[in-house]
Motif scaffolding. Structure first.
Motif, short mmCIF file in Angstrom:
data_model
loop_
_atom_site.label_atom_id
_atom_site.label_comp_id
_atom_site.label_asym_id
_atom_site.label_seq_id
_atom_site.Cartn_x
_atom_site.Cartn_y
_atom_site.Cartn_z
N ALA A 51 115.50 74.68 48.83
CA ALA A 51 115.78 74.18 47.48
C ALA A 51 114.61 74.52 46.57
CB ALA A 51 115.98 72.67 47.51
N GLY A 52 114.85 74.45 45.30
CA GLY A 52 113.79 74.68 44.33
C GLY A 52 113.63 76.15 43.98
N LEU A 53 112.54 76.45 43.30
CA LEU A 53 112.28 77.80 42.83
C LEU A 53 110.96 78.34 43.36
CD1 LEU A 53 113.40 77.28 39.12
CD2 LEU A 53 114.72 78.24 41.01
N HIS A 54 110.44 77.66 44.39
CA HIS A 54 109.18 78.06 45.02
C HIS A 54 109.36 78.09 46.53
CE1 HIS A 54 107.78 76.58 41.14
NE2 HIS A 54 106.71 77.33 41.32
N ALA A 55 108.51 78.85 47.18
CA ALA A 55 108.43 78.83 48.63
C ALA A 55 106.96 78.66 49.00
CB ALA A 55 108.96 80.13 49.22
N VAL A 56 106.73 78.02 50.13
CA VAL A 56 105.39 77.93 50.68
C VAL A 56 105.30 78.95 51.79
CG1 VAL A 56 103.75 76.46 51.91
CG2 VAL A 56 105.13 75.50 50.06
N LEU A 57 104.30 79.81 51.71
CA LEU A 57 104.09 80.83 52.72
C LEU A 57 102.92 80.41 53.58
CD1 LEU A 57 104.43 84.07 50.56
CD2 LEU A 57 106.22 82.62 51.53
N ARG A 58 103.18 80.09 54.84
CA ARG A 58 102.12 79.72 55.78
C ARG A 58 101.37 80.97 56.19
NH1 ARG A 58 102.88 75.16 58.92
NH2 ARG A 58 100.86 75.73 59.76
#
Length: 192
Positions: free
Chosen positions: A102-109
């Protein structure tokens, strides 16, 4: 929920993500007992929301065009998210995308110890992203994780492929290059 318990639930919303933050339009559906206190607290601070903008939004809602716009944009952003995930799987399988449901961002580990250098490389190439360190509470006792917060809605469509390419170029190399297989995707969510 607000419709089920209107005297207990406050419903808030805005069009800052779905249309534009420049409109500065939002709404509150309040229990009757809270209308007076909220108006008193709000005062005149939000007086700059133009009547024309409000009437235009009301027409947009009443006509159903707002719903059609949101559905169209949801499909567009889902396609962008999928392109981001595919680019990472192909070019940087050691970088794990999370929060993509969801949303318009991703977290990249990222691999441990690489966040700072990647954020610096991004800044040097005018790539707008944030490291996870900036979101970390100073008093937390949880171990720090390296990562990036990447918005995938901002680049215009004609520049999106170049933005993905630039992102992949600044990512750190795989610390275990002999590893095979793609990333374990978390929070992928439905892709209908």
């Amino acid at each position: 929920m607000q419709g089920l318990a209107p005297e207990r639930v406050v419903y808030l919303g805005s069009v800052s993500k779905s249309l534009s933050p420049a409109l500065r339009l939002g709404w509150m559906v309040l229990p009757e007992r809270l209308v007076g206190p909220v108006l008193d607290a709000k005062g005149e601070r939000e007086a700059w929301a133009g009547v024309t903008d409000q009437l235009t939004l009301a027409d947009f809602l009443d006509s159903g065009r707002y719903d059609r716009h949101v559905r169209r944009m949801r499909q567009r952003y889902r396609a962008r998210r999928d392109r981001l995930v595919a680019a990472l799987a192909a070019r940087a399988p050691h970088v794990t995308p999370t929060g993509v449901a969801a949303g318009l961002h991703a977290v990249l580990r990222l691999p441990a110890g690489t966040e700072h250098q990647v954020v610096e490389a991004a800044a040097a190439q005018s790539i707008a992203l944030d490291g996870l360190a900036g979101f970390r509470h100073p008093d937390t006792t949880m171990p720090a994780l390296d990562g990036l917060v990447v918005g995938y809605a901002t680049p215009p469509e004609h520049a999106y492929a170049a933005a993905l390419e630039a992102l992949c170029r600044i990512l750190p190399p795989d610390p275990l290059p002999h590893r095979s297989g793609g990333p374990a995707l978390e929070d992928r969510g439905p892709t209908r």
